[in-house]
Design an enzyme around this catalytic site. Structure first.
Site, mmCIF file in Angstrom:
data_model
loop_
_atom_site.group_PDB
_atom_site.id
_atom_site.type_symbol
_atom_site.label_atom_id
_atom_site.label_comp_id
_atom_site.label_asym_id
_atom_site.label_seq_id
_atom_site.Cartn_x
_atom_site.Cartn_y
_atom_site.Cartn_z
ATOM 1 C CB SER A 111 4.326 -63.540 20.891
ATOM 2 O OG SER A 111 5.188 -64.625 21.183
ATOM 3 C CG ASN A 151 3.227 -72.734 30.522
ATOM 4 O OD1 ASN A 151 3.159 -72.185 29.415
ATOM 5 N ND2 ASN A 151 2.507 -73.795 30.830
ATOM 6 C CB THR A 208 -11.172 -24.280 44.225
ATOM 7 O OG1 THR A 208 -11.932 -23.107 44.498
ATOM 8 C CG2 THR A 208 -10.117 -24.468 45.317
ATOM 9 C CG HIS A 209 -14.924 -25.052 41.861
ATOM 10 N ND1 HIS A 209 -15.814 -26.088 41.771
ATOM 11 C CD2 HIS A 209 -14.661 -24.903 43.191
ATOM 12 C CE1 HIS A 209 -16.106 -26.520 42.999
ATOM 13 N NE2 HIS A 209 -15.401 -25.827 43.869
ATOM 14 C CB SER A 251 -0.300 -23.605 12.653
ATOM 15 O OG SER A 251 -1.237 -23.657 11.611
ATOM 16 C CE LYS A 299 -2.510 -21.696 17.483
ATOM 17 N NZ LYS A 299 -3.224 -22.865 17.027
ATOM 18 C CG ASN A 315 -0.178 -24.864 18.318
ATOM 19 O OD1 ASN A 315 -0.830 -23.898 18.698
ATOM 20 N ND2 ASN A 315 -0.127 -25.243 17.052
ATOM 21 C CD GLU A 358 -2.448 -29.316 22.553
ATOM 22 O OE1 GLU A 358 -1.493 -29.041 21.796
ATOM 23 O OE2 GLU A 358 -3.635 -29.124 22.250
ATOM 24 C CE1 TYR A 368 0.900 -68.039 29.142
ATOM 25 C CE2 TYR A 368 0.124 -69.665 27.560
ATOM 26 C CZ TYR A 368 0.664 -68.419 27.839
ATOM 27 O OH TYR A 368 0.957 -67.559 26.809
ATOM 28 C CD GLN A 408 1.319 -64.830 22.172
ATOM 29 O OE1 GLN A 408 1.779 -65.942 22.379
ATOM 30 N NE2 GLN A 408 0.950 -64.435 20.965
ATOM 31 C CE LYS A 443 4.796 -62.026 26.233
ATOM 32 N NZ LYS A 443 4.050 -62.644 27.350
#
Lengths: 455, 455, 455, 455
Positions: free
Chosen positions: C20, C107, C152-153, C274, C280, C282, C287, C314, C319, C322
Site C-alpha cells: 500500500s 491495526n 422550475t422544470h 477547441s 469555441k 467551453n 463540466e 481487521y 486497506q 484509503k
C-alpha cells in the site's frame, strides 16, 4: 413446510423479513410453466406415474387461471410463490402434488423461474426499443434537412440536421438491443435438474426440460446452476446503460422545451401544469425518465452488492435479486414507453432551431477547412487565423458571414470571395458528406437504412 | 493551442482540474497508432502529401520510442496526450505536423484511442481469464473425487467434490469471457472521421482507417461517434460482474483458510504475517480481491453517473471516463492474476474436507430420496419422515449413519437395511449422476471437456 | 518483517496487490505524529526509557524532514508507510526503533493515522467551503436586485433576483459544512492503545495520547477501535452530498454560458477552446465539477461495498479504504476550489437575465394572488381564471402585461386597473417579502447576515 | 387541476409515469398536519377567515380518519397525495377548500411533508436502535468473561470475551444514532412559506407554522427551501452506514451458526428449513439483513444520481426521492428489528467458543510481550523469537502451552517458567486491562456504563 424437525414457527419479524410472496408472485406464470415441464419429464422418465403428471398439470393450469383472474389467495406464511402454488396444488390434486418436488429443490426451481422471467422481459424490452427506434426514425424522416445547432459543451459547435441528431439515438438503441440480446444468451441456460446444489440421483432428463422450456442448453455444473446470478446482473447492467442513453435524450427534451431553446414543443399529453403558477407547461415525463436512470443504476448497485463475496452455493441473500431486477425492469420499461410517446408527440420548431444554429460562429470550422483546402495552410495555422477572425467578429458584435471580404483579408490576405460561400449554414451542413456526416443526403440514406432494418 | 482568440491563459486551478495528461498518457500507443492510420489515409486521399505523411509517420514512431523508454517529457500545460504528442511532432517534423489534425478533432481522436485501449484491455483480460480457468481445471483434475461439504446458507447441505466446486468457477469465468467478448463487439467500431461532431467536408475514407486499425466497421452517425461511451460502460459492467464472481471465490478462500474450516492452505507466497501476532498467516490477497470487487463497482457507478443526462455531443464531463475505466481495469487485472496465483498455490486438505462433509446430516436428502424410490412415498412425506429421523439423531448427538435400523424403523417401519447404504458420503456423491451433478465420473468428464476447450 | 515463521517471500503478484506504500505514504505526517505521541506515552509510563523515546522522536523528526524534502526512498517490499518509517528509524537509531511498536499494532496505528488524516482534510474542506461561500456572497451583494427568471422544470416560473439565487448555494454550503463538522466528531476519537484488537497488557495511558493528538476521547472498545471505518464512510457521505450540491451550480453555469441563456460569461481563465472549432469557449471546469460529483459517489459506493458484511475485526479488505477516501477528498477539494474560482470569475449579464425573466408569463402567479386578495376569490378559482388569461395571451403571442384591461375583463369582469400593476417584473419581485422570499430588501438582509457569519 | 390552460388530458403512459399517489400516500398524516398548520396561520394572519380555517381543519381531520381506516379512495388521475386530499376536502367543505392553497405551492408543501416524514422515521429508528443496543448489552452482560477467539483476517488472533465483542456493536449503533441525530438537525427546518420558489406576497407568518410543526426554524432562502433534498441524502447516507454496520454482525451470525464455528445457535424462531434437505436450519434472517445493506446503498445511489446536476429549483426528477427514501428506511427498519430479535434469540455455546480460542496459537502475542517485559527485548526481537517458537509448535502439531520449558529455551535461553503462565487463555484475556481492552473487569464496567446510558 420443512418436514418434521421444526417445533416452533417463526418469529413475527422473521416471517416479515423472510417471506417473498409479496413480490415473487410475479413469477407465477414461469413457475407453473417450469413445474409442468418438470412433471412431464418425471413421467417420461417414469419417476412419477403418467396419471400423477396429468393430475399435476391440470391442477397447475387451474391455478394459473386463478391467479390470472385474481381469485387466488396468496399466503405469507407459505413464504413464496413456489410453496403457495404447491400448497394449492395439494388442495386440488391431493397426494400427487407431493410428488412434484421429486428431484427438484427450490434452489433450481427459483433459478429456472427467474431466468424465464428475465428472458421474457428482455423480449418485451426488445420490442419496446424497436418501437422507440421507429418513432425516432419517423421523426428523423421529417427532418433530414432541418438545420439545428450541433453542440459540444452545450456551446454551439457546428450546424447539423435534426434528423441526424435523432438518428444518433437510433444507433444507441441498436446497441442497447444488442446488449440485451447478449444478456439473453447468458440467461437462456437451464438450471433445472441441479436440485439443491449437487444434482440428483433420480434418472432425470435435463435435455427434455431444456427443450420444453425453450432454453438453449442445460447448465453444465449443478453448483453453478443454483448459485449464479450473473445473468441478472448482466440484465441490470444492460438496463442501466440503456436508461443512461435514454436519460441523455430526456435531458435534451427538457432543454429543448426550455425558453432558452424552444426547439420542440410537447402537447398537453406529455406536459403538466403547476398548482400555483397558471402559465406553466412542464416536461415532467422527460424529467422522470432522466431520474429513473439513477434508479436503474441503484438497482444494479444493489444486486452487485448483494452478490459480492457470497460463498457458494445458494444463500438467502440472493432473494434480494428479484425486487432489484423487477424495479430496474419496470423503471426502464416505463422510461422507454414514455420516451417513445414523447418522440412521437414532439413537434420541432424549425425556425427556432435554424436561428440558434446561426449563433455562435458555428461555421468557423468551415472557414478553417477552406483555408486548408484552398490556401494549403496547415490546419493548425488555419485554425489560428480563423480564431482571430472570430475574435474580430465578436468584437464587432457581428456574425461571421456579415464580415466583408476586406475585413477577412485584413487577417489573412489570401482569402477570396469563394471563402464566403462556406460560411452559410446550408453550405456547411451540405458539405459534411463523409460517411456518418450530417449532410442531408447522408441522413436520408441513413433513414432509409433504418427503415429497412426496422421493418 | 486554441488559435487566435484567447488572450489570457487558464487559472492555475483551471489547469489543474482540466489537464488529463497525468492519466491519459496511458493512451499513447493507441494515439500514435491512430494518428499514423489517419495520416496514411489523408495521403491516400491526397488531402496531404505523401511526403508529409511519411514525415509524420517517422516522427510518431520516434515519439513512441521516446515514451516507451521514458525519455519523453509530458507537459501539463499541453493538457492531454493528443496535444503533447502533436507538440513534440511539430518540434521533430515542423509544418507537416500541423497538417495531421486535418479532418479530425480531438473528439473523434480520443474516442478512437479509448476504444482501441479498451479493446486491447479486453484481449489482455481474456488471456488472463483463460489462465485462471486453466489453474482451476488443473486443481479440479486433482480433486475429481475429493469429498467436501456442499453448502447452502453456509450450512452443510450435501456432500460434493472439490473438483466439482472448482469447476463452478470455470463456468463463471467462461461467462465472464463471453461478456467481455460481447463488450468487444460494441467497442470495436470506428469513430474516426466523425471529426468534431458533424463529419467533415474533406474526402476522407473511413473504411481505410477502419481496416488499418482493425475495427469492424465505421460508426454510422458522427454525433453518436463522439458522444457514445456506452462501450466503456459495458466494459465496466462486464468487469464489475467478473470481479463479483471472483469475490465469491475470494471469500471462500478466506473461509477455507479459517481455523473453522482449514480446507486449504496457502503457502508463504500468498499469505502475510502480523506486526504484532507472531503466529498469524493471513490470506491478504484473497481479502484484497474480495474488496477490489467493490472498487470496480465504484468505477462503474462513477461512469454511469458521469454519463447520466449528458446532452449530445461531447461534454468535458466525459474526460472522467478514463480514470474510471483504468482503475476498474487495473483492479480487475490484478484480481484475476492474484486469484490465478492462489488457485495454483493452494493445497487442499482432503481429511479436513471429508470430516466436515460428514457433519450436519449431509446425506439426509439421500434417505428422503430412498423413501421415494423404494417406498414410493411422495417426496413431501419422505422429507417429513427424514426430518423426524434427523431430529432423533440430533437429540442423541449421533450421526445419521450411526442410527440403528431399529431406530430408523421407529419413525418409518418400512425402512430396510438397504436404506443404510445411501447414508455414506461416497454413495451419496456417486449417486448424483444427473448431467451437471457432482458424481466423480461426471466431474472427470467435465475436467476433460474443459481441458479440451482451453487447449 | 513478520518474525521467524515465514520461510519464503511473497509471490510477485502478491507483493503487487498487497503493498500500500504507493498511496498510504500520504499518511506520513500523521503516522510520525502518532508514533511520537506513542513513544512519549511509553516513556511516561516507563514502558520504554526516556532515552529511547528521545532517540525515537529525533529519528522520526529527521524522517519527516526527509519525506518533506523528497529525499526519502520508499520501498514496496516494506509494504506500507508504517514499516517504511520504522525500517528507516532502525537505520537511524538502532535498537530503540524496535521498542516503538511495543503495545501497539499496525491495526490501531493505521486507524489512528487515518482518523488524523480525515480530520485534517475536514478542516481543509471547511476552510475551502467558507471561501466558496464568501465568493458567493460577494457576487450576491452585487446582484441583490438583479432580476433573473426563477425556474422550475427548467421552465420560467417566477422572477427572482440573481443574488437570491446565489444565496441558495450559500445555504447548501452551510449545511455541507455542518455535515463535515458532524463527521469530524465521529472521526475525532482515539483508537491508539487498542493494539491488535484486544487491548494490551502494558500499562499504557490512552488519555495521554488522546490529549497529545487532539482527539476528543479514547475509543471505549478495542475491537471496535480497529474495525470501524464508519468515520470514513461518513466523511465520504458528506463529500458526496457536497459534491452533489456543487454539481447543481456547475450544471447551471454550463446552462448560463449556453447561447440559449448567456446569463453569465466566464473569462479565458475558466474556459477552453477547441482543437478544431476556432470559435469555441467551453466551460470545461464547470463540466468537470459536475462530473466529479459522480466520482465522489463512486468512491462512497466503493467503501460501502468494501465494508459490507466484513466480520470483526481487521480484514485486509479495509486497506481499500484509503484510495477511496483520498480520491473522493481530492475530487471534492478540486471541485470546491474550481467552483470558487468560477464564482469569482463570472460576470452576470443583467440585460439577458431580465429579458429572459420577462418571457413565459412569469408574473401569472401575481395576477392569481391579486384575484385572491382583491376579489376574495378562492385560490383555486383565481388559478383557473389566470390560466385562461395566459391561454389568451399565448394565443395572441403577447405578454401578460401587454393585454388590455378589457381583454382581462373578458375573462374576469372584476379585474381592475390595479391588477395591471402586479404584472411588472419589479413589482413581482418586490412583493415577495415573506421571510426567505426574493424581495431585494430581503436579499440585502441575507447578504448582511452571511457577511457577518463569514467574518 | 392546472387551471384553465390545458385542453387535453395526459397520455396514458404519461399518467402512469407521472402519478405518485401509489407511494406518496404514505405522507398523508404529515400532509394533513402541515395543511392544518398552514390554515391556522392563514387565519391568524387574516389571509383567510377563521370560519374557513375551522371548516378546513375539521375536513382534514375527517379525511385523516378515512385514510387511517382504509375507507379513503385514492385516485391516480389526481396525481399525488396533496391533490387527493384537497379534492376530497372540496367535497367535504366546498369553497373553503379552494382557499387552503393560498400562499402555498406543492413545491413547499411536499418539501414540508417529506421533512416531517423523515424526522418521524429518524425518531422511529432511534428507538429501534436503542432496543437493539439493549439486546446487545443484555447478552453481553451474560458473557463478560466468556472466552472466544478474536479474529483478524478471519484467522484467530487473540482471545477476547464474547461480551466485549457484542459491545463493539453497541458502540457502532451509538454512532449510528448520533449520525441520525445529526441528519435530523438538517431535516428539521421549515420550508413552508417558500411557496413555488420565490416566497409570497401574502403576509404569512413562517414562525407560526415552524413552531406549530415542531421545526427548529424557517429556512432562510425560498429557492433553497423547495430545491434542497440533501436532508434526504443525509438520511440515506446514515441509513446506508447503519445497514453496513448491521451487515457485519449479520455475516458473523451466519459464520457463527456454520458448522465450522457453531458459536451460537438460533432457535426455530429465526431459522428456516429446506424444501429438499430435511436436516437444514438456515440463518435466513441474518442473510437477509446482510443483503439489505446493499439495498440501502442502492437507494442512496439512486437519490445521489437523481440530484446530481439538477438546476434549481424544483424539477420533477425530485419525485424519485420518496421511493428511494421509503425503500431505504423500510429495509433498514426491518433489518434493525430482525437483528434485535436474533440477538435476543441466540444462545452462545461457551464450550465451542473456548475450544476455538485455544486454536491458532492465540496467545503468542502474550509470550512476545512477556519477552519485552521480563527480558527487556525490543518488541521486534521478541516478535521474531516468538515466531520461531510458533513455527516449532506448528511443526510438532502441538499448542504453545504444550511446549516444554526446555523447548522454549532452545529458541531463547532466557525464558523462565513464569513465561508459561501468560500462555493460558484466561491469563491472556485478564491481562488486557488497558482502557477499552478485553479484560473481564473492563467488560463488566462497560456493560454497566451502557446499562446506565440506555436507561
Amino acid at each position: 413446510m420443512w418436514g418434521g424437525r421444526f417445533e416452533r414457527g417463526p418469529a413475527e419479524i422473521m416471517e416479515e423479513i423472510n417471506a417473498s410472496i409479496a413480490f415473487d408472485q410475479r413469477l407465477y406464470a414461469q413457475d407453473i410453466a417450469a413445474s409442468k415441464a418438470h412433471a412431464r419429464m418425471l413421467a417420461t422418465r417414469q419417476i412419477i406415474s403418467q396419471a400423477d403428471a396429468d393430475a399435476i398439470s391440470a391442477g397447475l393450469d387451474r391455478i394459473k387461471g386463478e391467479i390470472d383472474q385474481g381469485s387466488f389467495t396468496f399466503s405469507r406464511s407459505l413464504e413464496d410463490i413456489h410453496m403457495n402454488v404447491e400448497s394449492r396444488l395439494k388442495e386440488l390434486v391431493g397426494e400427487a402434488a407431493g410428488r412434484l418436488h421429486t428431484a427438484r429443490s427450490r434452489n433450481d426451481q427459483v433459478a429456472t423461474d427467474f431466468r424465464l422471467w428475465v428472458r421474457d422481459e428482455i423480449d418485451n424490452l426488445d420490442r419496446a426499443l424497436a418501437a422507440f427506434q421507429k418513432a425516432l426514425v419517423a421523426q428523423a424522416a421529417k427532418h433530414t434537412d432541418t438545420i439545428m445547432p450541433g453542440f459540444t459543451h452545450l456551446q454551439i459547435a457546428q450546424p447539423v440536421t435534426f434528423g441526424h441528431h435523432l438518428l444518433a439515438y437510433v444507433e444507441m438503441a441498436a446497441r442497447d438491443r444488442a446488449r440485451f440480446a447478449a444478456a439473453r444468451v447468458r440467461a437462456n441456460e437451464n438450471p433445472l435438474g441441479a436440485a439443491a446444489l449437487a444434482g440428483t440421483s433420480f434418472p432425470v432428463d435435463r435435455k427434455q426440460t431444456t427443450k420444453d422450456l425453450g432454453f438453449a442448453e442445460p447448465m453444465r455444473n449443478s453448483l453453478d446452476a443454483v448459485s449464479a446470478r450473473d445473468f441478472a446482473l448482466e440484465f441490470l447492467g444492460a438496463a442501466a446503460i440503456c436508461a443512461t442513453n435514454l436519460s441523455r435524450l430526456a435531458d435534451e427534451i427538457v432543454l429543448w422545451c426550455s425558453p432558452g431553446f424552444r426547439f420542440v414543443r410537447l402537447t398537453d399529453a406529455y406536459t403538466t401544469g403547476s398548482s400555483i403558477m397558471p402559465q406553466k407547461r412542464n416536461p415532467d415525463a422527460a424529467e422522470l425518465v432522466r431520474a429513473k436512470c439513477a434508479r436503474v443504476t441503484g438497482a444494479l448497485v444493489t444486486l452487485l452488492g448483494v452478490m459480492k463475496g457470497l460463498p457458494l452455493t445458494y444463500a438467502k441473500d440472493m432473494q434480494e435479486d428479484k425486487e432489484a431486477v423487477f424495479d430496474g425492469a419496470d423503471s426502464l420499461a416505463l422510461s422507454v414507453a414514455a420516451m417513445t410517446g414523447m418522440v412521437e408527440d414532439l413537434e420541432a420548431d424549425k425556425t427556432a432551431m435554424r436561428r440558434a444554429a446561426g449563433e455562435g460562429f458555428s461555421t468557423a470550422t468551415d472557414l478553417a477547412d477552406w483555408l486548408v483546402r484552398a490556401l494549403k495552410k496547415p490546419f493548425r495555422e488555419a485554425h489560428h487565423i480563423t480564431g482571430r477572425i472570430v475574435a474580430m467578429a465578436e468584437a464587432r458584435g457581428s456574425k461571421l458571414e456579415d464580415l466583408s471580404l476586406k475585413e477577412l483579408q485584413s487577417v489573412e490576405p489570401g482569402i477570396t470571395a469563394e471563402a464566403l460561400k462556406v460560411l452559410s449554414l446550408d453550405a456547411a451542413v451540405a458539405s459534411r458528406t463523409s460517411f456518418g456526416g450530417t449532410a442531408p443526403e447522408n441522413v436520408k440514406a441513413q433513414v432509409k437504412y433504418w427503415q429497412e432494418q426496422l421493418k
